[in-house]
Design a protein around this motif. Structure first.
Motif, PDB file in Angstrom:
ATOM      1  N   LEU A 148      25.373 -14.079  64.383  1.00 12.94           N
ATOM      2  CA  LEU A 148      24.328 -15.078  64.716  1.00 12.94           C
ATOM      3  C   LEU A 148      25.072 -16.675  64.339  1.00 12.94           C
ATOM      4  CD1 LEU A 148      21.087 -13.594  62.974  1.00 12.94           C
ATOM      5  CD2 LEU A 148      21.646 -13.748  65.637  1.00 12.94           C
ATOM      6  N   ASN A 149      24.646 -17.407  65.320  1.00 14.42           N
ATOM      7  CA  ASN A 149      25.187 -18.909  65.069  1.00 14.42           C
ATOM      8  C   ASN A 149      23.922 -19.361  64.399  1.00 14.42           C
ATOM      9  OD1 ASN A 149      27.778 -18.936  65.635  1.00 14.42           O
ATOM     10  ND2 ASN A 149      27.255 -18.982  67.757  1.00 14.42           N
ATOM     11  N   GLN A 150      23.887 -20.579  63.783  1.00 15.03           N
ATOM     12  CA  GLN A 150      22.841 -21.384  63.259  1.00 15.03           C
ATOM     13  C   GLN A 150      21.723 -21.625  64.166  1.00 15.03           C
ATOM     14  OE1 GLN A 150      23.000 -25.883  62.550  1.00 15.03           O
ATOM     15  NE2 GLN A 150      23.219 -25.130  60.378  1.00 15.03           N
ATOM     16  N   GLY A 151      20.520 -21.184  63.701  1.00 18.74           N
ATOM     17  CA  GLY A 151      19.303 -21.350  64.369  1.00 18.74           C
ATOM     18  C   GLY A 151      18.939 -20.200  65.183  1.00 18.74           C
ATOM     19  N   GLU A 152      19.960 -19.247  65.501  1.00 20.66           N
ATOM     20  CA  GLU A 152      19.701 -18.097  66.351  1.00 20.66           C
ATOM     21  C   GLU A 152      19.071 -16.858  65.521  1.00 20.66           C
ATOM     22  OE1 GLU A 152      23.291 -17.906  69.782  1.00 20.66           O
ATOM     23  OE2 GLU A 152      23.475 -16.789  67.796  1.00 20.66           O
ATOM     24  N   GLU A 202      21.789 -19.738  50.878  1.00 17.71           N
ATOM     25  CA  GLU A 202      20.523 -19.106  51.746  1.00 17.71           C
ATOM     26  C   GLU A 202      21.084 -18.879  53.197  1.00 17.71           C
ATOM     27  OE1 GLU A 202      17.243 -21.047  48.872  1.00 17.71           O
ATOM     28  OE2 GLU A 202      17.638 -21.905  50.596  1.00 17.71           O
ATOM     29  N   LEU A 203      21.685 -18.059  53.592  1.00 19.97           N
ATOM     30  CA  LEU A 203      22.088 -17.640  54.722  1.00 19.97           C
ATOM     31  C   LEU A 203      21.125 -17.428  55.772  1.00 19.97           C
ATOM     32  CD1 LEU A 203      25.410 -15.867  53.985  1.00 19.97           C
ATOM     33  CD2 LEU A 203      25.065 -18.213  53.996  1.00 19.97           C
ATOM     34  N   ILE A 204      19.841 -16.947  55.302  1.00 21.26           N
ATOM     35  CA  ILE A 204      19.117 -16.311  56.354  1.00 21.26           C
ATOM     36  C   ILE A 204      17.607 -16.501  55.876  1.00 21.26           C
ATOM     37  CG2 ILE A 204      19.092 -14.113  55.709  1.00 21.26           C
ATOM     38  CD1 ILE A 204      19.055 -13.201  58.725  1.00 21.26           C
ATOM     39  N   ALA A 213      11.880 -20.166  68.640  1.00 20.68           N
ATOM     40  CA  ALA A 213      12.871 -19.422  68.146  1.00 20.68           C
ATOM     41  C   ALA A 213      13.962 -19.149  69.384  1.00 20.68           C
ATOM     42  CB  ALA A 213      12.363 -18.088  67.905  1.00 20.68           C
ATOM     43  N   LYS A 214      15.211 -19.045  69.059  1.00 20.55           N
ATOM     44  CA  LYS A 214      16.183 -18.655  69.858  1.00 20.55           C
ATOM     45  C   LYS A 214      16.631 -17.339  69.624  1.00 20.55           C
ATOM     46  CE  LYS A 214      18.321 -23.271  69.263  1.00 20.55           C
ATOM     47  NZ  LYS A 214      19.144 -24.127  68.716  1.00 20.55           N
ATOM     48  N   ILE A 215      15.971 -16.346  70.315  1.00 18.27           N
ATOM     49  CA  ILE A 215      16.069 -14.880  69.938  1.00 18.27           C
ATOM     50  C   ILE A 215      17.390 -14.402  70.594  1.00 18.27           C
ATOM     51  CG2 ILE A 215      14.956 -12.680  70.162  1.00 18.27           C
ATOM     52  CD1 ILE A 215      12.536 -14.131  70.079  1.00 18.27           C
ATOM     53  N   ILE A 233      16.151 -15.325  60.985  1.00 15.29           N
ATOM     54  CA  ILE A 233      16.721 -16.619  61.481  1.00 15.29           C
ATOM     55  C   ILE A 233      18.008 -16.921  60.490  1.00 15.29           C
ATOM     56  CG2 ILE A 233      16.406 -19.186  62.355  1.00 15.29           C
ATOM     57  CD1 ILE A 233      13.582 -18.261  62.543  1.00 15.29           C
ATOM     58  N   SER A 234      19.089 -17.357  61.353  1.00 12.47           N
ATOM     59  CA  SER A 234      20.335 -17.515  60.498  1.00 12.47           C
ATOM     60  C   SER A 234      20.439 -19.044  60.367  1.00 12.47           C
ATOM     61  CB  SER A 234      21.565 -17.373  61.456  1.00 12.47           C
ATOM     62  OG  SER A 234      22.782 -17.878  60.682  1.00 12.47           O
ATOM     63  N   THR A 235      20.951 -19.599  58.984  1.00  9.82           N
ATOM     64  CA  THR A 235      20.954 -21.045  58.657  1.00  9.82           C
ATOM     65  C   THR A 235      22.533 -21.400  59.042  1.00  9.82           C
ATOM     66  OG1 THR A 235      21.470 -20.687  56.355  1.00  9.82           O
ATOM     67  CG2 THR A 235      19.242 -20.678  57.151  1.00  9.82           C
ATOM     68  N   THR A 236      23.250 -20.648  59.420  1.00  9.93           N
ATOM     69  CA  THR A 236      24.730 -20.903  59.402  1.00  9.93           C
ATOM     70  C   THR A 236      25.534 -20.194  60.717  1.00  9.93           C
ATOM     71  OG1 THR A 236      26.953 -21.291  58.274  1.00  9.93           O
ATOM     72  CG2 THR A 236      25.354 -19.238  58.146  1.00  9.93           C
ATOM     73  N   ASP A 237      26.536 -20.907  61.063  1.00 13.46           N
ATOM     74  CA  ASP A 237      27.317 -20.214  62.098  1.00 13.46           C
ATOM     75  C   ASP A 237      28.109 -18.940  61.664  1.00 13.46           C
ATOM     76  OD1 ASP A 237      26.523 -21.826  64.033  1.00 13.46           O
ATOM     77  OD2 ASP A 237      28.231 -23.444  63.682  1.00 13.46           O
ATOM     78  N   ASP A 238      28.331 -18.152  62.670  1.00 13.31           N
ATOM     79  CA  ASP A 238      29.291 -16.717  62.358  1.00 13.31           C
ATOM     80  C   ASP A 238      28.822 -16.082  61.115  1.00 13.31           C
ATOM     81  OD1 ASP A 238      31.292 -17.775  64.140  1.00 13.31           O
ATOM     82  OD2 ASP A 238      32.019 -19.614  62.764  1.00 13.31           O
TER      83      ASP A 238
END
Length: 566
Positions: free
Chosen positions: A332-336, A265-267, A281-283, A300-305
């Motif tokens: 996107l990185n995690q949380g972005e 679940e990447l996003i 949010a980190k938009i 929202i991304s759950t992971t980096d890169d």
């Protein structure tokens, strides 16, 4: 320091012994060195190694590993815990043997951490008669041996009970979204859902958590990352099957959903985010697809890169949904997050979201759903090119191709293809006996094309239906107006298909999500006739689906019959 001691003792020895000769001095020196080394070694032995609080119990098996807690922790609680785990292990190992489960991996395992003088231990085990895996947890104060309750950890982290309930509710919405978009869900259940179904599911899960919390029966884990609880989330798709998921309790909705996401679940999407969510949010990017947008979405991304894009869709000549230009890519990185303002149309979707990281990719149309309306939170499942499970899609592909390729009445390649398609769609109908032979199975044109590609990826075009005898037998027909195929099953399943993966590597339930994944290059299939009991074995090559189709993550390669030895 040692040399100074030796030199000082040598002087004293020389004074005491006078001129006793070189040999005596040498012997005395060796003796003194030996004594000093023994003395220093004895000092080192006094320094205790850090206590290994938990080790593998000696009654563990390769397929089931159980913990034993060090009884150097004071008090009787440790003895009680070890006795309880030992009794459980005896029961489980006997059950595993009785049910022939000894060849499986990770039937029982554990992890532990010591944080703030709290030993937190969680044991996971499979139970043959209680559905899926079960979590059992223990927490002990290593200083005095007292039990540590979930409330103690909540207070220690300066959380509130409402924070935990909010985390359970947020994650429940995410689980609900995965469940209702699953291909496994029964059409009758899906049709019974309404706009308030996700709220009802959330309420039920939070109520269950509160009830277990009052009883002190919520499994939990505490380490340097924070608090994790293990909550039951029954599945709509699998008719109430029980699943326990780890919920990472964090101090915001976004952080909870990011860290609780599964590895594929990447996003996830938050629809119509309120002011509080927007502050969290980190938009990174904002897009406005329409001049007068009616819908707002956070991706929202759950992971980096993670690389994502927003492809635009259009309808092809045959009604197939095709993708054209895309907005992106965006890294996107995690949380972005990406914030999107748009209009979600009814009917055919006009755009979607796609992305990938490593082996895992996803492509998801953004569309209006008339059944349960817009979900507040949506996890998007990706497809892991290297991971296979023993699920429905692979089973019906295998069944269809084996039955079709071995159809004795198929006189041409075209007929074998249509026979494979027919059997893939009809062989695993679960209600053949209930609905009767005259009941038709309706298959959309796009779904049939997806099945065809998964069965015969090397073939470019579907053969004309007129070349198939099933048309003459009134077992299959096509309606060009609705672009729909209709199949008439004539029998209940005639064979059982036992699938064994070759080159398959499983992973622990506690494996960090960035390390999860597995590979399988082909399968061995035992085909058992329900009439005669005769067994045939086939080997089928598996490949990732080059079309990145969520319906069929894998396509079939060469089919080879394995002749028995001798």
């Amino acid at each position: 320091m040692k040399e100074k001691i030796i030199f000082f003792l040598l002087i004293i020895t020389f004074i005491l012994t006078g001129c006793g000769g070189e040999e005596e001095v040498k012997n005395t020196k060796e003796t003194i060195i030996e004594e000093v080394e023994v003395e220093e070694n004895s000092k080192e032995e006094v320094v205790k190694e850090p206590l290994d609080y938990v080790t593998d119990a000696d009654y563990s098996k390769e397929y089931a590993v159980f913990p034993i807690v060090s009884e150097e922790i004071p008090g009787d609680l440790v003895k009680k815990i070890n006795r309880e785990i030992s009794e459980l292990s005896t029961e489980l190992i006997n059950l595993y043997k009785e049910n022939g489960m000894e060849e499986l991996d990770y039937l029982a395992e554990y992890k532990y951490a010591v944080t703030d003088d709290i030993l937190s231990l969680v044991l996971y085990y499979a139970h043959p008669y209680k559905g899926t895996g079960i979590y059992q947890s223990y927490a002990i104060n290593t200083k005095d041996g007292s039990e540590v309750a979930l409330k103690d950890v909540i207070d220690l982290l300066r959380l509130t009970e409402e924070d935990v309930e909010r985390a359970v509710g947020d994650y429940a919405r995410g689980v609900f979204s995965v469940d209702v978009t699953s291909e496994y869900i029964d059409s009758e259940i899906l049709g019974s859902l309404g706009p308030d179904s996700d709220d009802e599911y959330l309420t039920a899960r939070v109520s269950e958590y509160k009830e277990l919390y009052l009883k002190g029966e919520v499994p939990f884990y505490y380490d340097k990352e924070g608090l994790t609880i293990y909550q039951n989330f029954p599945s709509f798709a699998l008719l109430g099957e029980v699943y326990y998921f780890p919920v990472m309790v964090r101090d915001s909705t976004i952080d909870t959903l990011v860290e609780s996401a599964d590895y594929d679940e990447l996003i996830f999407i938050i629809n119509e985010p309120d002011e509080e969510i927007m502050e969290q949010a980190k938009i990174k990017e904002t897009f406005k697809f329409d001049e007068d947008p009616q819908d707002k979405m956070l991706f929202i991304s759950t992971t980096d890169d993670l690389e994502i894009a927003f492809p635009f869709y259009f309808e092809g000549e045959d009604g197939e949904l095709l993708s054209g230009d895309a907005m992106g890519p965006i890294s996107l990185n995690q949380g972005e997050a990406v914030f999107l303002e748009c209009i979600i149309p009814e009917g055919m979707p006009s755009f979607g979201v796609s992305g990938s990281k490593g082996k895992i990719g996803f492509s998801n149309p953004i569309e209006f759903n008339g059944l349960y309306d817009k979900l507040d939170i949506e996890y998007i499942k990706g497809i892991d090119d290297g991971y296979l499970d023993d699920g429905y899609p692979i089973r019906r592909l295998v069944a269809g191709k084996i039955l079709g390729e071995n159809d004795s009445e198929a006189t041409s390649k075209d007929e074998k293809i249509w026979s494979s398609i027919y059997h893939a769609f009809t062989n695993y109908r679960t209600r053949d006996e209930e609905v009767g032979a005259s009941s038709e199975l309706m298959v959309w044109d796009m779904d049939l094309k997806a099945m065809f590609h998964a069965l015969y990826p090397e073939e470019k075009d579907i053969p004309p239906l007129e070349s198939c005898r099933f048309l003459d037998l009134n077992l299959m027909r096509y309606s060009p107006d609705s672009k729909t195929y209709y199949f008439t099953p004539t029998y209940s399943p005639t064979h059982d298909f036992n699938i064994h993966y070759i080159g398959y590597k499983s992973f622990s339930i506690f494996t960090p999500k960035e390390e999860k994944g597995a590979i399988a290059e082909n399968v061995l299939v035992e085909v058992v006739s329900k009439e005669t009991g005769e067994v045939e074995v086939y080997e089928i090559e598996l490949k990732p689906n080059d079309k990145n189709d969520w319906r069929y993550p894998y396509v079939l390669g060469d089919l080879k019959k394995i002749e028995p030895e001798g």
